[in-house]
Design an enzyme around this catalytic site. Structure first.
Site, short mmCIF file in Angstrom:
data_model
loop_
_atom_site.label_atom_id
_atom_site.label_comp_id
_atom_site.label_asym_id
_atom_site.label_seq_id
_atom_site.Cartn_x
_atom_site.Cartn_y
_atom_site.Cartn_z
CD GLU A 1 -3.06 -0.94 0.19
OE1 GLU A 1 -3.13 0.12 -0.47
OE2 GLU A 1 -3.85 -1.90 0.02
NE ARG B 1 -3.69 2.98 -0.66
CZ ARG B 1 -4.96 2.91 -0.28
NH1 ARG B 1 -5.60 4.01 0.07
NH2 ARG B 1 -5.60 1.77 -0.21
CG ASP C 1 -6.23 -7.42 -7.62
OD1 ASP C 1 -5.18 -7.69 -7.01
OD2 ASP C 1 -7.07 -6.61 -7.18
CD GLU D 1 -10.71 -1.39 -8.66
OE1 GLU D 1 -11.89 -1.09 -8.34
OE2 GLU D 1 -9.74 -1.25 -7.89
CB THR E 1 -2.08 -1.33 -9.22
OG1 THR E 1 -3.37 -1.93 -9.18
CG2 THR E 1 -1.45 -1.32 -7.84
#
Ligand SMILES: *[C@@H]1O[C@H](CO)[C@@H](O)[C@H](O)[C@H]1NC(C)=O
Ligand SMILES: *[C@@H]1O[C@H](CO)[C@@H](O)[C@H](O)[C@H]1NC(C)=O
Length: 458
Positions: free
Chosen positions: A88, A92, A221, A356, A445
């Site tokens: 994360e 980010r 994913d 998404e 992502t």
């Protein structure tokens, strides 16, 4: 045209509204809780500010950007005794800083990116070289979650774009080396199923665990997404990445793609010890965009066909709900007898303002110029405004996408709503095809944009 400008302005309005809530009630903290008008803390790094930087730049919100830059310069410190999640924080924080550095050329963001990148490195000191999930950025210690020595497969394979770019910019190979090693190990690992991977990997043994469960949703994913995107980032020269991606898409088609009985909606289900489960996370809606990006880069045309079909399904996951917003998880009906294609279990009716579908709509529009994708996106933005906008500032995730009267606010605005969802809306509606041209940039992502590396002279 007038309509385009109105839509872009609606995205800016949504951003300003979200930002106002954050500024008034959560400034400097990770996330806004817009109903209770306070904040939520996760890592204590001002996540919403960092995640939003490049969005503000792209939307042209220069005043807001200047305030945020000021906070980064004067208040943001990574010298903190705090455990952060490697994945994360990479996507980010490191991702947001690197992307903003690219767009602005401002050295401050590269310096901050180097600082956090170096502090994340202890995560890779494991017996297998598969990183731990958590790292203390102040103490330089790392560990797995308390209950296991496993890491999540998608987490350890979706930090590569960021660490590779950090090495390129700093001319320091250590970042690239540790994440390339992970890809090398996973490439060679037995236990894949026609290119599909299990959801966990052990940090001691370096082997897959919890074998036999295959999903394109949570915990797997972005492994697939980053195979393709690393290949693109590196100038399409790393054959192992391409091979693994192509094999995985074949595996998806063979084992996970099905159609509903009555409406013939194509979806991607899950496989659990050879039993097929007709269930798809909203997270899987990244896939049409990724498949389209691959096709645009010369991969087989049937990838695009599948992208078009899955895009329709993700659209239906919004359209068929009373609020016009998708649930977190949808179930699909394989039978032809009963008319319903999609149903939603009570526990799956929440919507977290996830990006998404909007992300995929952006890719589909860029590659096809079919305006229906913009119209679908516009409906989603209106639905967010109609059902998740909080008077006074902010947007909230909700618990029930099937109840117009009471969507049941959850009182949380995740940083990805500003970092990803609103950015992709803007890029979807913009006519400026040079704005983050997909032949020059690849998105991580978390919707942060990195340059595709210049090819070496031939
Ligand atoms: C949102 O609300 C407005 C005003 O009531 C309405 O005109 C519009 O159709 C709604 N949009 C969607 C997608 O529900
Ligand atoms: C940002 O990326 C673009 C596109 O690849 C590139 O041309 C530009 O030089 C980069 N800017 C910086 C500051 O690195």
């Amino acid at each position: 045209s007038g309509r385009t400008e109105a839509r872009l302005e609606a995205v800016r309005d949504a951003f300003r509204h979200a930002w106002k809530g954050y500024k008034d009630y959560a400034w400097g903290h990770d996330e806004l809780k817009p109903i209770s008008r306070t904040f939520g803390e996760w890592f204590g790094l001002g996540l919403t500010i960092i995640d939003s930087l490049d969005t503000m730049w792209i939307l042209g919100l220069r005043e807001e950007f200047a305030e945020a830059r000021d906070w980064i310069e004067k208040e943001l410190s990574f010298d903190k005794n705090v455990d952060v999640n490697l994945f994360e924080t990479t996507i980010r924080v490191l991702g947001g800083l690197l992307s903003t550095y690219n767009l602005t050329g401002d050295q401050l963001f590269l310096d901050k990116a180097k600082d956090i990148g170096a502090r994340l490195m202890p995560a890779f000191k494991t017996p297998s070289k598969i990183p731990f999930s958590d790292v203390n950025i102040g103490k330089g210690t790392a560990h797995p979650p308390r209950w296991t020595s496993d890491s999540t497969l998608a987490e350890v394979t979706s930090i590569q774009l960021e660490f590779r770019e950090l090495s390129r910019l700093t001319q320091d190979p250590q970042y690239q080396e540790v994440v390339n090693e992970v890809m090398k190990l996973v490439h060679k690992l037995p236990g894949k199923h026609d290119g599909l991977v299990p959801m966990f990997i052990n940090t001691n043994s370096g082997q897959f665990t919890h074998k036999g469960v295959f999903t394109l949703g949570a915990r797997a994913d972005s492994y697939y997404e980053y195979l393709l995107k690393q290949w693109i980032q590196g100038g399409k020269m790393e054959d192992d990445l391409l091979e693994d991606y192509l094999q995985a898409v074949e595996g998806v088609k063979k084992h996970l793609v099905r159609q509903t009985g009555s409406g013939r909606l194509t979806f991607v289900g899950e496989l659990s010890h050879t039993r097929f489960n007709p269930k798809m996370d909203h997270l899987v809606c990244f896939l049409p965009g990724t498949l389209a990006l691959g096709a645009h880069n010369g991969l087989p045309g049937d990838h695009m066909d599948l992208a078009v079909q899955l895009m329709e399904t993700c659209h239906q996951m919004y359209k068929q709900m009373e609020t016009g917003l998708s649930p977190e998880i949808a179930h699909f009906n394989l039978q032809a007898s009963d008319g319903l294609d999609i149903f939603v279990k009570p526990a799956d009716r929440h919507n977290l303002l996830r990006p998404e579908t909007v992300e995929s709509l952006f890719y589909m529009y860029r590659f096809t110029k079919d305006t229906k994708y913009r119209d679908w996106g516009w409906n989603i933005l209106e639905s967010f405004n109609n059902h998740t906008k909080v008077p006074g500032g902010g947007y909230t995730s909700i618990n029930n996408v099937r109840d117009i009267e009471n969507p049941a606010p959850r009182d949380k605005m995740e940083s990805f709503f500003l970092g990803e969802t609103l950015k992709y809306f803007y890029l979807l509606f913009s006519d400026d095809m040079e704005l983050l041209n997909l032949d020059k940039y690849v998105f991580n992502t978390e919707a942060h944009a990195f340059p595709i590396w210049p090819s070496p002279p031939k």
